[in-house]
Write a protein that holds these residues in place. Sequence first.
Motif, PDB file in Angstrom:
ATOM      1  N   ALA A  90      36.521 -34.565  12.947  1.00 58.88           N
ATOM      2  CA  ALA A  90      36.164 -34.474  14.626  1.00 58.88           C
ATOM      3  C   ALA A  90      34.828 -35.139  14.380  1.00 58.88           C
ATOM      4  O   ALA A  90      33.934 -36.386  14.944  1.00 58.88           O
ATOM      5  CB  ALA A  90      36.384 -33.846  15.683  1.00 58.88           C
ATOM      6  N   LEU A  91      33.855 -34.458  13.683  1.00 58.67           N
ATOM      7  CA  LEU A  91      32.243 -34.389  13.454  1.00 58.67           C
ATOM      8  C   LEU A  91      32.361 -35.716  12.970  1.00 58.67           C
ATOM      9  O   LEU A  91      30.556 -36.450  12.927  1.00 58.67           O
ATOM     10  CB  LEU A  91      31.673 -33.033  12.992  1.00 58.67           C
ATOM     11  CG  LEU A  91      31.861 -32.174  13.952  1.00 58.67           C
ATOM     12  CD1 LEU A  91      31.441 -30.968  13.220  1.00 58.67           C
ATOM     13  CD2 LEU A  91      31.236 -31.808  14.767  1.00 58.67           C
ATOM     14  N   GLY A  92      32.919 -35.704  12.127  1.00 54.92           N
ATOM     15  CA  GLY A  92      32.886 -37.219  10.755  1.00 54.92           C
ATOM     16  C   GLY A  92      33.550 -38.518  11.420  1.00 54.92           C
ATOM     17  O   GLY A  92      32.664 -39.534  10.927  1.00 54.92           O
ATOM     18  N   GLY A  93      33.496 -38.412  13.399  1.00 54.29           N
ATOM     19  CA  GLY A  93      34.495 -39.627  13.669  1.00 54.29           C
ATOM     20  C   GLY A  93      35.703 -39.706  13.251  1.00 54.29           C
ATOM     21  O   GLY A  93      35.946 -40.802  14.309  1.00 54.29           O
ATOM     22  N   ARG A  94      36.340 -39.207  12.550  1.00 53.86           N
ATOM     23  CA  ARG A  94      37.591 -39.198  12.997  1.00 53.86           C
ATOM     24  C   ARG A  94      38.696 -39.019  14.107  1.00 53.86           C
ATOM     25  O   ARG A  94      39.217 -38.025  13.047  1.00 53.86           O
ATOM     26  CB  ARG A  94      37.931 -39.210  10.872  1.00 53.86           C
ATOM     27  CG  ARG A  94      37.851 -39.521   9.855  1.00 53.86           C
ATOM     28  CD  ARG A  94      37.940 -39.249   8.761  1.00 53.86           C
ATOM     29  NE  ARG A  94      36.816 -37.709   8.454  1.00 53.86           N
ATOM     30  CZ  ARG A  94      35.876 -37.595   7.603  1.00 53.86           C
ATOM     31  NH1 ARG A  94      35.024 -37.733   7.885  1.00 53.86           N
ATOM     32  NH2 ARG A  94      35.665 -35.759   8.270  1.00 53.86           N
ATOM     33  N   TYR A  95      38.123 -39.050  15.085  1.00 53.90           N
ATOM     34  CA  TYR A  95      38.746 -38.585  15.691  1.00 53.90           C
ATOM     35  C   TYR A  95      40.512 -38.544  15.802  1.00 53.90           C
ATOM     36  O   TYR A  95      41.354 -37.928  16.588  1.00 53.90           O
ATOM     37  CB  TYR A  95      38.081 -38.760  16.916  1.00 53.90           C
ATOM     38  CG  TYR A  95      38.570 -40.300  18.210  1.00 53.90           C
ATOM     39  CD1 TYR A  95      39.545 -40.178  18.819  1.00 53.90           C
ATOM     40  CD2 TYR A  95      36.886 -41.057  17.347  1.00 53.90           C
ATOM     41  CE1 TYR A  95      39.459 -41.997  18.974  1.00 53.90           C
ATOM     42  CE2 TYR A  95      38.102 -42.347  17.539  1.00 53.90           C
ATOM     43  CZ  TYR A  95      39.303 -42.655  18.906  1.00 53.90           C
ATOM     44  OH  TYR A  95      39.019 -43.717  19.806  1.00 53.90           O
ATOM     45  N   GLU A  96      40.771 -39.094  16.216  1.00 54.55           N
ATOM     46  CA  GLU A  96      42.183 -39.419  15.990  1.00 54.55           C
ATOM     47  C   GLU A  96      43.061 -39.135  14.858  1.00 54.55           C
ATOM     48  O   GLU A  96      44.319 -38.559  15.662  1.00 54.55           O
ATOM     49  CB  GLU A  96      42.825 -41.297  15.977  1.00 54.55           C
ATOM     50  CG  GLU A  96      41.933 -42.575  16.979  1.00 54.55           C
ATOM     51  CD  GLU A  96      41.844 -43.810  16.771  1.00 54.55           C
ATOM     52  OE1 GLU A  96      42.685 -44.761  17.480  1.00 54.55           O
ATOM     53  OE2 GLU A  96      41.782 -44.213  15.403  1.00 54.55           O
ATOM     54  N   GLN A  97      42.122 -39.356  13.935  1.00 57.59           N
ATOM     55  CA  GLN A  97      42.986 -37.880  12.960  1.00 57.59           C
ATOM     56  C   GLN A  97      42.672 -36.535  13.328  1.00 57.59           C
ATOM     57  O   GLN A  97      43.851 -35.873  13.294  1.00 57.59           O
ATOM     58  CB  GLN A  97      42.847 -38.197  12.003  1.00 57.59           C
ATOM     59  CG  GLN A  97      43.243 -37.372  10.452  1.00 57.59           C
ATOM     60  CD  GLN A  97      42.417 -38.066   9.496  1.00 57.59           C
ATOM     61  OE1 GLN A  97      41.961 -38.725   8.770  1.00 57.59           O
ATOM     62  NE2 GLN A  97      41.909 -37.307   8.139  1.00 57.59           N
ATOM     63  N   ALA A  98      41.887 -36.847  13.839  1.00 52.91           N
ATOM     64  CA  ALA A  98      41.774 -35.026  14.443  1.00 52.91           C
ATOM     65  C   ALA A  98      42.451 -34.328  15.747  1.00 52.91           C
ATOM     66  O   ALA A  98      43.366 -33.356  15.519  1.00 52.91           O
ATOM     67  CB  ALA A  98      40.557 -34.314  14.560  1.00 52.91           C
ATOM     68  N   ALA A  99      42.853 -35.539  16.440  1.00 55.36           N
ATOM     69  CA  ALA A  99      43.531 -35.159  17.300  1.00 55.36           C
ATOM     70  C   ALA A  99      44.784 -34.459  17.231  1.00 55.36           C
ATOM     71  O   ALA A  99      44.934 -34.679  18.064  1.00 55.36           O
ATOM     72  CB  ALA A  99      43.211 -36.093  18.632  1.00 55.36           C
ATOM     73  N   THR A 100      45.676 -35.952  15.921  1.00 53.87           N
ATOM     74  CA  THR A 100      47.079 -35.927  15.867  1.00 53.87           C
ATOM     75  C   THR A 100      46.466 -33.880  15.111  1.00 53.87           C
ATOM     76  O   THR A 100      47.855 -33.526  15.686  1.00 53.87           O
ATOM     77  CB  THR A 100      47.124 -37.174  14.842  1.00 53.87           C
ATOM     78  OG1 THR A 100      47.214 -37.839  15.764  1.00 53.87           O
ATOM     79  CG2 THR A 100      48.737 -36.422  14.414  1.00 53.87           C
ATOM     80  N   ALA A 101      46.280 -33.535  14.726  1.00 54.88           N
ATOM     81  CA  ALA A 101      46.262 -32.342  13.664  1.00 54.88           C
ATOM     82  C   ALA A 101      46.175 -30.574  15.011  1.00 54.88           C
ATOM     83  O   ALA A 101      46.594 -30.469  14.738  1.00 54.88           O
ATOM     84  CB  ALA A 101      45.568 -32.196  12.857  1.00 54.88           C
ATOM     85  N   LEU A 102      44.816 -31.423  16.089  1.00 50.65           N
ATOM     86  CA  LEU A 102      45.265 -30.522  17.347  1.00 50.65           C
ATOM     87  C   LEU A 102      46.450 -30.110  17.443  1.00 50.65           C
ATOM     88  O   LEU A 102      46.687 -29.785  18.574  1.00 50.65           O
ATOM     89  CB  LEU A 102      43.997 -30.615  17.573  1.00 50.65           C
ATOM     90  CG  LEU A 102      42.152 -30.528  16.815  1.00 50.65           C
ATOM     91  CD1 LEU A 102      41.257 -31.606  17.610  1.00 50.65           C
ATOM     92  CD2 LEU A 102      42.231 -29.136  16.521  1.00 50.65           C
ATOM     93  N   ALA A 103      46.517 -31.613  18.336  1.00 56.09           N
ATOM     94  CA  ALA A 103      48.092 -32.092  18.939  1.00 56.09           C
ATOM     95  C   ALA A 103      49.154 -30.752  18.100  1.00 56.09           C
ATOM     96  O   ALA A 103      49.678 -30.161  19.018  1.00 56.09           O
ATOM     97  CB  ALA A 103      47.979 -33.375  19.457  1.00 56.09           C
TER      98      ALA A 103
END
Length: 633
Positions: A215-228
């Motif tokens: 998320a900090l690196g701007g890859r928020y969609e990938q981060a959001a999937t893992a966090l969900a």
Amino acid sequence: MTDTSGDWRSLLVRWSQEWADAQDGDGPARDEEPMRTRWLGFPPAPEDRIQALEERLGHRLPPSYRTFLAVSDGWRHAGGFVWVLAGTGQIHPHEDAAGLSEYFPGELDDDPTPEDQLLAGMWERALQLDVESDAVYVLLDPGDVDEAGEWAVYTWAPWHGDVPTRYGSFRIFMEAMYRQFHHLAVSNSERGGPVFDNTTTRALDASVTDARLDALGGRYEQAATALADAVAFGRPRAPGLHDQIRRLLGETYLVSFRGLTADPAYAPEILPVLAAEHARMRRDGDLAAHNLPGASEAIRKAAADVLRQIREGTYRYTADGPFGRAVEEARELARWGDTDAAWHTLRAALPDWRPLGPEHLAPVGLLADPLLGPLITPDRGRELLATPRAGQPGDTPPPTADLDPPGLAWLADESPGTLVASYRFLLVETVAPPRLPSLITATATTSGPTALNAPATPWDARMRFRAAESVPPWADTALTAVGRAGPGWSFAFEARPGGSFDERRFVSPGLAASRGTRTVTVWSEPPRDQRPGLFFLSVAENGEERYGFTAHGTRTEHRGPVPESLRFPPDGPDEHRRHERRTLEALTTELGVRLPRFALTQGRLHTLRTRPWNRAPGPGEAYLTVRFVPHRP
């Protein structure tokens, strides 16, 4: 963490062993065997038994349920509320014995959706899988089949109250129940139960740490999937991080930042966001009672204080370092209407933003700032999240489009998001917005002639105006939003004026304001209800009108040397908007001016009350004031 391999045994063995490790030894008698064997299942069903079931039901079973039975002929503890799930000997038609089809989906209208039609017939044709449960129905629907031959599973419980939950297949249902088991085991552990720690939880926690870096690196969609995924498994860090992404994307439903509101390191960033939503929804009661059950006295006090600031419009988001300085610069731009430039300033400083700690991944507190929060639309929220921050490497995303159209011509648009109806405004050259009150403010105000009101939304400003100010009943004063109208110009703008244009009594505030400078006065009323349209323009300098015109329906009177490009020909109702747009475009070209649509319609701007736009009654003239008083029987 969804297992997509189709290998039932690996999922079921892992589930069984994790379940056994999570028990405290005081379970019911039915749990003695699975505790001893560390297996929640039963012996596998042989092929002939599965075929016999299919012959009895008149259906070939869906692939995922059929292969499940070949591994375990039934299941115990499918989540937290289904204690025994049917195998080949227990599955049977549901036949809607409880009459649930009357309630879900209820009475169908003349054009029901495909989903409603499926649900309407599901109750009588479905197969019942729940054997022992906490009043939970688990139904396998042979009428809701996908291209792979999988049947949907529906669950419903009377204590849950919502419409049935649909799962695309038996496999998807079981994976959801595995996540539910994890979620409940984490909650039990937090309440003092056995420590819930295993290979799965450790892998999930590692994925949360990696997701924050993504998320900090701007890859928020990938981060959001893992966090969900981690949220669904109940991992403690995941909700607070995931909600920061969700809120910046414009989502508010069930956004609570769980785990962060009680932490002194993060509460100053998080509480204002919750308070702003609380105030926006005009919820009664304090913030703590609605959003912070069990909060400490210190947090409750902080929540009450920040909610008061939000309601009064005095809250200010702050940050340290270069990003904090950019916030202050952006706020100064936004309060005079230059919201696109304010966003550009914030966007350029995002790489310099630094988190408050390891549970922080974006400046979500900006959303609570009364001036800067409205700037962050969902598209800009995505841009913010896609921009690398906190020194992390990554690609900078392309900028989103600006929100404000150039110039003035947008005032003639009749599309959603514009003012559409009547308006009037003053443009003053070589005068900064803070100086406007000394030139155009009414002398009869209670706030004094040189004060600007605090920034407010158009609605809030109008409500405060009506409640706090008093003027003579004959006076047509305007509550105007104030800001910059381009290089060297300021504006005072009123949408939907309270008074109507009366040429016999009209007095332009721009005349007095033009002493030592130049002013432009515009008043526009579109044709409506058989009334002709109006467009008034006056350009004044040093206390005198240089040129102008009054276009009223089919009559136009020009005054002075009006430039050819500004002339407004007589028109009918169908031509008014076209001529209005052309004149506004010419004004833009002639003067290099603009009005900020976004700030005027959705942002917060300073306001002031102008001197009257009409003259006082003269000798022998009178006026009538009509007041409507509601009747109370």
